[in-house]
Design an enzyme around this catalytic site. Structure first.
Site, PDB file in Angstrom:
ATOM      1  N   CYS A 124     -60.708  34.627  19.901  1.00 47.03           N
ATOM      2  CA  CYS A 124     -59.564  35.415  19.433  1.00 47.03           C
ATOM      3  C   CYS A 124     -59.453  35.434  17.925  1.00 47.03           C
ATOM      4  O   CYS A 124     -59.038  36.419  17.331  1.00 47.03           O
ATOM      5  CB  CYS A 124     -58.306  34.833  20.042  1.00 47.03           C
ATOM      6  N   GLU A 168     -59.494  45.121  19.638  1.00 49.20           N
ATOM      7  CA  GLU A 168     -60.239  43.872  19.796  1.00 49.20           C
ATOM      8  C   GLU A 168     -61.463  44.171  20.668  1.00 49.20           C
ATOM      9  O   GLU A 168     -61.330  44.756  21.741  1.00 49.20           O
ATOM     10  CB  GLU A 168     -59.345  42.841  20.488  1.00 49.20           C
ATOM     11  N   GLU A 185     -50.279  33.363  23.145  1.00 50.97           N
ATOM     12  CA  GLU A 185     -51.425  33.363  22.212  1.00 50.97           C
ATOM     13  C   GLU A 185     -52.280  34.550  22.625  1.00 50.97           C
ATOM     14  O   GLU A 185     -52.896  34.523  23.690  1.00 50.97           O
ATOM     15  CB  GLU A 185     -52.260  32.088  22.391  1.00 50.97           C
ATOM     16  N   LYS A 245     -53.106  27.573  35.648  1.00 52.17           N
ATOM     17  CA  LYS A 245     -53.924  28.569  36.359  1.00 52.17           C
ATOM     18  C   LYS A 245     -55.139  28.936  35.517  1.00 52.17           C
ATOM     19  O   LYS A 245     -55.014  29.431  34.405  1.00 52.17           O
ATOM     20  CB  LYS A 245     -53.110  29.835  36.648  1.00 52.17           C
ATOM     21  N   GLY A 289     -57.863  37.212  41.652  1.00 54.68           N
ATOM     22  CA  GLY A 289     -57.089  38.360  41.169  1.00 54.68           C
ATOM     23  C   GLY A 289     -55.967  37.943  40.244  1.00 54.68           C
ATOM     24  O   GLY A 289     -55.923  36.819  39.758  1.00 54.68           O
TER      25      GLY A 289
HETATM   26  P1  NAD Z   1     -56.743  38.419  30.151  1.00 53.91           P
HETATM   27  O1  NAD Z   1     -55.552  38.790  29.394  1.00 53.91           O
HETATM   28  O2  NAD Z   1     -57.474  39.475  30.897  1.00 53.91           O
HETATM   29  O3  NAD Z   1     -56.409  37.280  31.227  1.00 53.91           O
HETATM   30  C1  NAD Z   1     -55.847  36.057  30.854  1.00 53.91           C
HETATM   31  C2  NAD Z   1     -55.267  35.380  32.076  1.00 53.91           C
HETATM   32  O4  NAD Z   1     -54.135  36.119  32.552  1.00 53.91           O
HETATM   33  C3  NAD Z   1     -56.206  35.240  33.251  1.00 53.91           C
HETATM   34  O5  NAD Z   1     -56.022  33.964  33.833  1.00 53.91           O
HETATM   35  C4  NAD Z   1     -55.718  36.340  34.195  1.00 53.91           C
HETATM   36  O6  NAD Z   1     -55.999  36.060  35.553  1.00 53.91           O
HETATM   37  C5  NAD Z   1     -54.229  36.318  33.950  1.00 53.91           C
HETATM   38  N1  NAD Z   1     -53.513  37.555  34.250  1.00 53.91           N
HETATM   39  C6  NAD Z   1     -53.999  38.817  34.290  1.00 53.91           C
HETATM   40  N2  NAD Z   1     -53.004  39.691  34.555  1.00 53.91           N
HETATM   41  C7  NAD Z   1     -51.866  38.968  34.687  1.00 53.91           C
HETATM   42  C8  NAD Z   1     -50.500  39.298  34.934  1.00 53.91           C
HETATM   43  N3  NAD Z   1     -50.102  40.545  35.109  1.00 53.91           N
HETATM   44  N4  NAD Z   1     -49.593  38.295  34.990  1.00 53.91           N
HETATM   45  C9  NAD Z   1     -49.968  37.008  34.776  1.00 53.91           C
HETATM   46  N5  NAD Z   1     -51.244  36.643  34.533  1.00 53.91           N
HETATM   47  C10 NAD Z   1     -52.184  37.607  34.482  1.00 53.91           C
HETATM   48  O7  NAD Z   1     -57.702  37.699  29.077  1.00 53.91           O
HETATM   49  P2  NAD Z   1     -59.225  37.276  29.189  1.00 53.91           P
HETATM   50  O8  NAD Z   1     -60.054  38.501  29.263  1.00 53.91           O
HETATM   51  O9  NAD Z   1     -59.412  36.191  30.201  1.00 53.91           O
HETATM   52  O10 NAD Z   1     -59.411  36.578  27.750  1.00 53.91           O
HETATM   53  C11 NAD Z   1     -59.665  37.272  26.591  1.00 53.91           C
HETATM   54  C12 NAD Z   1     -58.403  37.508  25.788  1.00 53.91           C
HETATM   55  O11 NAD Z   1     -57.754  36.275  25.464  1.00 53.91           O
HETATM   56  C13 NAD Z   1     -58.682  38.152  24.438  1.00 53.91           C
HETATM   57  O12 NAD Z   1     -57.763  39.184  24.196  1.00 53.91           O
HETATM   58  C14 NAD Z   1     -58.470  37.018  23.449  1.00 53.91           C
HETATM   59  O13 NAD Z   1     -58.147  37.431  22.146  1.00 53.91           O
HETATM   60  C15 NAD Z   1     -57.399  36.235  24.090  1.00 53.91           C
HETATM   61  N6  NAD Z   1     -57.405  34.876  23.562  1.00 53.91           N
HETATM   62  C16 NAD Z   1     -56.446  34.504  22.646  1.00 53.91           C
HETATM   63  C17 NAD Z   1     -56.452  33.235  22.098  1.00 53.91           C
HETATM   64  C18 NAD Z   1     -55.414  32.817  21.090  1.00 53.91           C
HETATM   65  O14 NAD Z   1     -55.284  31.626  20.856  1.00 53.91           O
HETATM   66  N7  NAD Z   1     -54.660  33.718  20.495  1.00 53.91           N
HETATM   67  C19 NAD Z   1     -57.416  32.312  22.493  1.00 53.91           C
HETATM   68  C20 NAD Z   1     -58.373  32.707  23.414  1.00 53.91           C
HETATM   69  C21 NAD Z   1     -58.348  33.987  23.948  1.00 53.91           C
END
Ligand code: NAD
Length: 484
Positions: A290, A387, A256, A180, A214
């Site tokens: 991240c 963050e 992650e 997804k 969403g």
């Molecule tokens: P996010 O957490 O808002 O969303 C990530 C994904 O989760 C999206 O596809 C979103 O649609 C989905 N999602 C949202 N709510 C959900 C739920 N309740 N159940 C299942 N899926 C759901 O993150 P973002 O804003 O897209 O990305 C930024 C974040 O990602 C930052 O916190 C960053 O640190 C983290 N990140 C971590 C790494 C790592 O390797 N540790 C790498 C890249 C990004």
């Protein structure tokens, strides 16, 4: 402009156009690029059913030769489309062209090759010594088999890297996948689906690709009884929700999550070099990474000197049109993200941090934010703990090495970090004391397809990439045969 892209989902081998769509936007202009398919519950159900059928009723899981051939085909297909994917990544993600030659595209494609090579020599069986018990000999071994149907959920910031760092080891292991994409970057993920459907022998149902505007699709996947494992990259709050949702069906969960990594400058370091590294790192992909170091820890007596040097370096960061090869920093992904970053900076200043440079949206089209430096920051304050995911560096003074280590560890996160010193051994000793999943010593690179990446503490569970990244997708089955 005509971009290589795909607006259809991939379900059970078919590219499917949905009734509902949502817009994807170029963050460097704020203009709509086009639309992407907006999956509804029925699409997610069909994708899970297809992945389940492919896992339960086909040879995919056991046919290592087929999986190897498919991974090699995928690698070759990605190389053929690389320049088109580059333009797409620049347009949709706002990634600077220079970064697409590294971690936004070229390096991620190599992950597929690395896992194909690993699969070619990987032993899915481990012998255990004969056990003698009650007068009988027992022959024993362990087989490593695929964890099952995997839901892979992506964030927006490095969509190619994260899609391929999940997909390649999952396929090498023999899993089937529902991937997804993130709502802000659907086309990069859908393009991958089309390449898989049209240019590889990956059987129908083995990879399914969904995008939606969403959170409903993600929520459905994390609760669905047909999913055996979740691999999720995203923010820590959503990671917690994913883990809680997955607990009802006790799925294997790989997370992650966020980071707030520290760069520690020891008193014997080259401060000019440290300032350059700190400034350019925090502006990489506009801070939307991240593992980016967003806290700069400096000896108290050299705090003002460090602030001056970093300010000068931030002034040298070329930002603007991500398509320009000279650009180091592009835009933030959306107005929403920019407002979040700006709100955090405004609250930090109200809380007593000193704004040295930046601290404002850039007055031009798109979602640019000026490289920002906050000095004299309290290590317990919101700006030092949260963050930010923007080009915002906070400078925190420390009194001695123990104090620096304490401040670096004073975070709920533990993803990465950096240390600079004239003495490598001294720097390594400091790095060993920090609870985080990776560390750069004097500018050393640790990231690559062969190196496990992931977090301590609330930065996640498990490791992506490397052999560990394959083994996340394997279950162990132990056999014992009593010899006749
Ligand atoms: P996010 O957490 O808002 O969303 C990530 C994904 O989760 C999206 O596809 C979103 O649609 C989905 N999602 C949202 N709510 C959900 C739920 N309740 N159940 C299942 N899926 C759901 O993150 P973002 O804003 O897209 O990305 C930024 C974040 O990602 C930052 O916190 C960053 O640190 C983290 N990140 C971590 C790494 C790592 O390797 N540790 C790498 C890249 C990004």
């Amino acid at each position: 402009m005509s971009l290589f892209h795909e607006d259809r989902l991939l379900i059970d081998g078919e590219l499917v156009r949905t009734d509902r769509t949502f817009e994807t936007v170029d963050p460097s202009t704020g203009k709509v690029l086009g639309t992407a398919s907006d999956a509804e519950a029925a699409h997610a159900e069909a994708a899970v059913a297809a992945a389940r059928r492919a896992f339960d009723t086909t040879d995919w899981m056991r046919d290592g030769d087929l999986r190897l051939r498919c991974l090699r085909q995928l690698y070759e297909a990605l190389l053929r489309h690389r320049e088109e994917l580059r333009e797409l990544t620049i347009a949709e993600v706002g990634a600077p062209r220079s970064l697409t030659h590294g971690s936004q595209l070229d390096e991620p494609i190599e992950i597929v090759k690395w896992y194909a090579d690993l699969l070619e020599g990987y032993d899915f069986r481990e012998e255990l010594p004969i056990q003698e018990s009650r007068g009988r000999r027992h022959r024993r071994w362990v087989e490593k088999e695929a964890a099952g149907v995997v839901a892979a959920i992506l964030p927006y910031n490095f969509p190619n890297q994260l899609a391929l760092a999940k997909l390649a080891p999952a396929l090498a292991a023999g899993c089937t996948v529902v991937l997804k994409g993130a709502p802000d970057t659907p086309w990069t993920t859908l393009a991958l689906g089309r390449i898989i459907a049209e240019e590889t022998d990956i059987p129908a149902g083995v990879v399914n690709v969904l995008t939606s505007s969403g959170t409903g699709t993600g929520e459905l996947l994390t609760t669905h009884p047909g999913i055996d494992m979740i691999t999720f990259t995203g923010s820590t709050p959503v990671g917690r929700a994913v883990m809680a949702a997955a607990s009802a069906t006790l799925k294997r969960v790989f997370l992650e999550l966020g980071g707030k990594s520290a760069m520690l400058v020891l008193d014997d370091a080259d401060f000019t070099q440290a300032a350059m590294m700190a400034a350019f790192t925090v502006c990489t992909h506009a801070g939307q990474g991240c593992g980016i170091t967003s806290r700069l820890l400096v000896p108290r007596e050299r705090h003002d000197e460090a602030v001056q040097l970093v300010t000068a370096m931030l002034g040298r960061v070329a930002y603007g049109d991500p398509a320009d090869p000279a650009t180091h920093m592009g835009p933030l992904i959306s107005e929403r993200q920019r407002a979040k970053v700006h709100g955090l900076v405004e609250r930090a200043v109200a809380d007593g941090a000193r704004l040295v440079t930046g601290g404002r949206p850039v007055d031009r089209e798109g979602y640019f934010y000026a490289p920002t430096l906050l000095a004299d920051v309290d290590p317990r304050s919101e700006i030092a703990q949260e963050e930010i995911f923007g080009p915002v560096l906070v400078v925190i003074p420390y009194d001695d090495e123990d104090g620096a280590v304490r401040i670096a560890n004073d975070s709920m996160y533990g993803l990465s970090g950096a240390v600079l010193s004239a003495d490598d051994e001294r720097a390594i000793a400091v790095a060993r004391r920090i609870r985080s999943g990776s560390f750069s010593i004097n500018g050393g690179l640790f990231f690559g397809p062969d190196s496990p990446f992931g977090g301590f503490k609330q930065s996640g569970i498990g490791r992506e990439m490397g052999v560990a990244g394959l083994e996340e997708f394997l279950e162990l089955k132990t056999f014992g045969v009593a010899e006749k």
